[in-house]
Design a protein around this motif. Structure first.
Motif, mmCIF file in Angstrom:
data_model
loop_
_atom_site.group_PDB
_atom_site.id
_atom_site.type_symbol
_atom_site.label_atom_id
_atom_site.label_comp_id
_atom_site.label_asym_id
_atom_site.label_seq_id
_atom_site.Cartn_x
_atom_site.Cartn_y
_atom_site.Cartn_z
ATOM 1 N N SER A 76 27.111 -99.403 63.929
ATOM 2 C CA SER A 76 25.913 -98.582 63.983
ATOM 3 C C SER A 76 26.160 -97.200 63.386
ATOM 4 O O SER A 76 25.309 -96.661 62.660
ATOM 5 N N TYR A 77 27.325 -96.647 63.658
ATOM 6 C CA TYR A 77 27.636 -95.298 63.212
ATOM 7 C C TYR A 77 27.732 -95.200 61.693
ATOM 8 O O TYR A 77 27.461 -94.143 61.116
ATOM 9 N N ASN A 78 28.106 -96.299 61.047
ATOM 10 C CA ASN A 78 28.259 -96.303 59.588
ATOM 11 C C ASN A 78 27.145 -97.060 58.876
ATOM 12 O O ASN A 78 27.145 -97.128 57.643
ATOM 13 N N SER A 79 26.193 -97.614 59.641
ATOM 14 C CA SER A 79 25.218 -98.520 59.044
ATOM 15 C C SER A 79 24.247 -97.818 58.105
ATOM 16 O O SER A 79 23.889 -98.373 57.048
ATOM 17 N N VAL A 80 23.798 -96.611 58.449
ATOM 18 C CA VAL A 80 22.804 -95.928 57.611
ATOM 19 C C VAL A 80 23.356 -95.694 56.209
ATOM 20 O O VAL A 80 22.704 -96.009 55.200
ATOM 21 N N GLU A 81 24.575 -95.161 56.140
ATOM 22 C CA GLU A 81 25.170 -94.919 54.819
ATOM 23 C C GLU A 81 25.480 -96.229 54.097
ATOM 24 O O GLU A 81 25.380 -96.309 52.869
ATOM 25 N N MET A 82 25.858 -97.262 54.844
ATOM 26 C CA MET A 82 26.132 -98.568 54.223
ATOM 27 C C MET A 82 24.848 -99.172 53.652
ATOM 28 O O MET A 82 24.849 -99.732 52.539
ATOM 29 N N PHE A 83 23.746 -99.082 54.401
ATOM 30 C CA PHE A 83 22.478 -99.606 53.905
ATOM 31 C C PHE A 83 22.058 -98.906 52.613
ATOM 32 O O PHE A 83 21.526 -99.529 51.697
ATOM 33 N N LYS A 84 22.309 -97.617 52.536
ATOM 34 C CA LYS A 84 21.955 -96.867 51.334
ATOM 35 C C LYS A 84 22.869 -97.234 50.172
ATOM 36 O O LYS A 84 22.426 -97.347 49.023
ATOM 37 N N GLN A 85 24.149 -97.455 50.457
ATOM 38 C CA GLN A 85 25.135 -97.727 49.415
ATOM 39 C C GLN A 85 25.025 -99.160 48.887
ATOM 40 O O GLN A 85 25.010 -99.382 47.675
ATOM 41 N N ILE A 86 24.956 -100.141 49.786
ATOM 42 C CA ILE A 86 25.023 -101.557 49.386
ATOM 43 C C ILE A 86 23.647 -102.141 49.117
ATOM 44 O O ILE A 86 23.453 -102.905 48.155
ATOM 45 N N TYR A 87 22.653 -101.781 49.960
ATOM 46 C CA TYR A 87 21.336 -102.405 49.842
ATOM 47 C C TYR A 87 20.306 -101.486 49.198
ATOM 48 O O TYR A 87 19.120 -101.818 49.142
ATOM 49 N N LYS A 88 20.771 -100.331 48.721
ATOM 50 C CA LYS A 88 19.948 -99.405 47.925
ATOM 51 C C LYS A 88 18.676 -98.961 48.664
ATOM 52 O O LYS A 88 17.620 -98.803 48.053
ATOM 53 N N LEU A 89 18.785 -98.734 49.974
ATOM 54 C CA LEU A 89 17.646 -98.274 50.757
ATOM 55 C C LEU A 89 17.594 -96.749 50.748
ATOM 56 O O LEU A 89 18.620 -96.080 50.670
ATOM 57 N N ASN A 90 16.391 -96.210 50.848
ATOM 58 C CA ASN A 90 16.279 -94.757 50.954
ATOM 59 C C ASN A 90 16.536 -94.321 52.402
ATOM 60 O O ASN A 90 16.650 -95.159 53.308
ATOM 61 N N PHE B 13 38.979 -94.684 63.519
ATOM 62 C CA PHE B 13 39.959 -93.997 62.676
ATOM 63 C C PHE B 13 40.363 -94.885 61.500
ATOM 64 O O PHE B 13 40.475 -94.423 60.356
ATOM 65 N N ILE B 14 40.573 -96.179 61.776
ATOM 66 C CA ILE B 14 40.910 -97.128 60.705
ATOM 67 C C ILE B 14 39.773 -97.208 59.698
ATOM 68 O O ILE B 14 39.974 -97.184 58.470
ATOM 69 N N VAL B 15 38.528 -97.297 60.219
ATOM 70 C CA VAL B 15 37.357 -97.397 59.347
ATOM 71 C C VAL B 15 37.187 -96.133 58.515
ATOM 72 O O VAL B 15 36.842 -96.192 57.332
ATOM 73 N N SER B 16 37.451 -94.968 59.108
ATOM 74 C CA SER B 16 37.321 -93.719 58.355
ATOM 75 C C SER B 16 38.287 -93.680 57.179
ATOM 76 O O SER B 16 37.961 -93.151 56.108
ATOM 77 N N ASN B 17 39.484 -94.245 57.362
ATOM 78 C CA ASN B 17 40.432 -94.326 56.246
ATOM 79 C C ASN B 17 39.967 -95.322 55.190
ATOM 80 O O ASN B 17 40.187 -95.122 53.991
ATOM 81 N N MET B 18 39.327 -96.406 55.633
ATOM 82 C CA MET B 18 38.787 -97.385 54.684
ATOM 83 C C MET B 18 37.710 -96.757 53.813
ATOM 84 O O MET B 18 37.568 -97.097 52.632
ATOM 85 N N LEU B 19 36.926 -95.845 54.408
ATOM 86 C CA LEU B 19 35.757 -95.306 53.723
ATOM 87 C C LEU B 19 36.002 -93.932 53.098
ATOM 88 O O LEU B 19 35.069 -93.140 52.931
ATOM 89 N N GLN B 20 37.259 -93.644 52.793
ATOM 90 C CA GLN B 20 37.548 -92.415 52.059
ATOM 91 C C GLN B 20 36.749 -92.391 50.757
ATOM 92 O O GLN B 20 36.276 -91.347 50.304
ATOM 93 N N ILE B 21 36.630 -93.587 50.158
ATOM 94 C CA ILE B 21 35.771 -93.757 48.985
ATOM 95 C C ILE B 21 34.684 -94.755 49.384
ATOM 96 O O ILE B 21 34.980 -95.875 49.805
ATOM 97 N N GLU B 22 33.418 -94.353 49.269
ATOM 98 C CA GLU B 22 32.308 -95.212 49.684
ATOM 99 C C GLU B 22 31.914 -96.122 48.528
ATOM 100 O O GLU B 22 31.317 -95.678 47.556
ATOM 101 N N ASN B 23 32.264 -97.382 48.650
ATOM 102 C CA ASN B 23 31.828 -98.387 47.687
ATOM 103 C C ASN B 23 31.721 -99.732 48.389
ATOM 104 O O ASN B 23 32.060 -99.869 49.566
ATOM 105 N N TYR B 24 31.247 -100.729 47.652
ATOM 106 C CA TYR B 24 30.996 -102.046 48.240
ATOM 107 C C TYR B 24 32.270 -102.664 48.810
ATOM 108 O O TYR B 24 32.269 -103.182 49.940
ATOM 109 N N ASP B 25 33.367 -102.600 48.083
ATOM 110 C CA ASP B 25 34.610 -103.231 48.548
ATOM 111 C C ASP B 25 35.107 -102.623 49.854
ATOM 112 O O ASP B 25 35.553 -103.348 50.754
ATOM 113 N N ASN B 26 35.017 -101.320 49.978
ATOM 114 C CA ASN B 26 35.503 -100.672 51.197
ATOM 115 C C ASN B 26 34.606 -100.956 52.400
ATOM 116 O O ASN B 26 35.086 -101.127 53.521
ATOM 117 N N TYR B 27 33.299 -101.002 52.143
ATOM 118 C CA TYR B 27 32.405 -101.373 53.246
ATOM 119 C C TYR B 27 32.616 -102.836 53.661
ATOM 120 O O TYR B 27 32.469 -103.189 54.832
#
Length: 443
Positions: A245-259, A374-388
């Motif tokens: 939930s905490y990362n979903s808004v940014e993920m929806f914008k990044q992967i599913y191109k939602l505003n 903390f693990i997820v924050s390291n994964m998402l240092q760069i926001e892209n499809y593969d990291n999400y």
């Protein structure tokens, strides 16, 4: 007169439940702003999504220990004094978050979230303790369900209020944080009212705030194996939900191109469903039972949701279907799991250590959230499809780990049920044989 007293007591309990629900409503209302204003915070402080995750990590980090300590504080000093203390700490933490925006120091917001989180979950322990105190027996699950519906309004309100407030104040982030501070102060005043009502009720009933004679963590060894198995599934499933939930808004914008507005709306779907489902499920459990079966169904919904999010490819254009479907499943999970899990805990811990049982549960949830966020924050240092997708894969594995203990509990409960039925049949057969012997002797 007796009927009038009964009517008065019943209405007082439901009024108390509304007051109890204010605390979690406020915590979700003021606790969700980093998820809903993530883009604005990143722009204002010039930080990345990894730093936004630190706001979750440092909110959860102190509760790895403090939730358990909070439960012990409740069992030692009483729930009323403890609740007031927890509420005052929340105000201090939120004040620092507001000051961080005024002086544009992101580290102060991290420190504020740390203080905010220090006794935030302890407040949830006190809230759960109060519900278990005022609603025992067949109303317990319904009370937890209604409480869930009330506090879900906090997340729903946050998704509506913060984007609107930010835009209407000419993109002034401080206005959002000021509202958070004022809401925390109002919550503290509600806690004062609640504790005074509870004190007067105890005086009327000639009871006292239940306390332990001494603090001894070794008493946790008295908890049953079922409690610890339940603990594994509880902390894992909750961690998956909140990290996603905490990362979903940014993920929806990044992967599913939602505003931003659409992403916020889909973010709030699980909270809408939870507000509707929790009282219904709570009432059903009070009437029919089937706690473990419902928990298994809820966990299956979460597992399916994580499978969907992991399996789907990145979209070239705006796509609402997958986020919408996945968050509906998350809503079914959250709306049923909370209403069943929390009333189940007092049933499997010693009656004099309910506060400690809730505290240990909240503490364990925060340990897992802290580690994996903390693990997820390291994964998402760069926001892209593969990291999400790495994040989704991790959450999928965790949701599977959360499901497996429920299968064990289900089989164990079914075995105990059949043994109980067999014992009843044996007793009936023995009774019939005795009656036949008595009748034969009498003739």
């Amino acid at each position: 007169m007796e009927k009038m007293t009964s009517w008065h007591n019943t209405n007082l309990r439901w009024f108390v439940l509304v007051l109890i629900g204010v605390y979690p409503l406020v915590q979700f209302l003021i606790g969700e702003y980093p998820a809903l204003l993530g883009e604005q915070i990143k722009s204002y402080f010039d930080v990345s999504q990894a730093e936004i995750n630190y706001l979750l990590t440092f909110r959860s980090f102190p509760n790895m220990i403090m939730s358990l300590i909070g439960g012990l504080i409740i069992d030692t000093f009483g729930v009323r004094r403890s609740y007031v203390f927890f509420g005052s700490i929340v105000i201090i933490g939120q004040l620092l978050c507001f000051v961080s925006v005024i002086y544009k120091h992101f580290i102060w917001m991290v420190i504020g979230r740390f203080i905010f989180g220090s006794f935030e979950s302890s407040g949830f322990v006190a809230e759960s303790y109060y519900i278990n105190k005022w609603f025992q027996g067949k109303e317990n699950s319904l009370a937890f369900g209604i409480d869930t519906a009330i506090c879900r309004l906090g997340s729903i309100g946050a998704a509506i209020i913060y984007p609107y407030l930010y835009q209407s104040s000419n993109n002034d982030l401080s206005q959002c944080l000021l509202i958070c501070l004022l809401i925390a102060i109002i919550s503290f005043l509600i806690i004062i009212i609640l504790t005074q009502i509870d004190r007067c009720s105890d005086i009327r009933d000639k009871t006292t705030d239940q306390k332990l004679d001494s603090v001894d963590l070794r008493q946790i060894r008295n908890f049953s194996l079922e409690f610890y198995i339940t603990l594994i599934t509880c902390v894992t499933c909750y961690s998956v939900f909140f990290i996603f939930s905490y990362n979903s808004v940014e993920m929806f914008k990044q992967i599913y191109k939602l505003n931003q507005n659409v992403a916020n709306t889909i973010f709030s779907i699980p909270y809408y469903l939870s507000a509707i489902l929790s009282p219904i499920i709570g009432h059903y459990v009070d009437k029919k039972g089937q706690n473990i079966e419902i928990l298994c169904t809820a966990s299956c919904c979460q597992l399916l949701a994580m499978t969907i999010f992991y399996s789907m490819p990145e979209c070239d254009t705006e796509s609402i279907t997958i986020p919408f479907l996945g968050n509906i499943l998350n809503g079914f999970f959250f709306g049923t799991y909370y209403a069943v899990m929390w009333p189940h805990i007092p049933l499997i811990v010693p009656s004099h250590m309910v506060g400690t049982g809730f505290g240990l549960t909240f503490s364990s949830i925060n340990i897992e959230i802290t580690i994996f966020s903390f693990i997820v924050s390291n994964m998402l240092q760069i926001e892209n499809y593969d990291n999400y997708q790495q994040m989704n894969y991790l959450l999928l594995i965790l949701s599977l780990i959360g499901f497996i203990p429920l299968v064990f509990l289900f089989k164990n409960h079914r075995t105990q049920y059949h043994k109980h039925i067999q014992t009843q049949n044996d007793d009936d057969e023995t009774t019939n044989q005795i009656e036949l012997i008595v009748k034969s002797k009498s003739t």
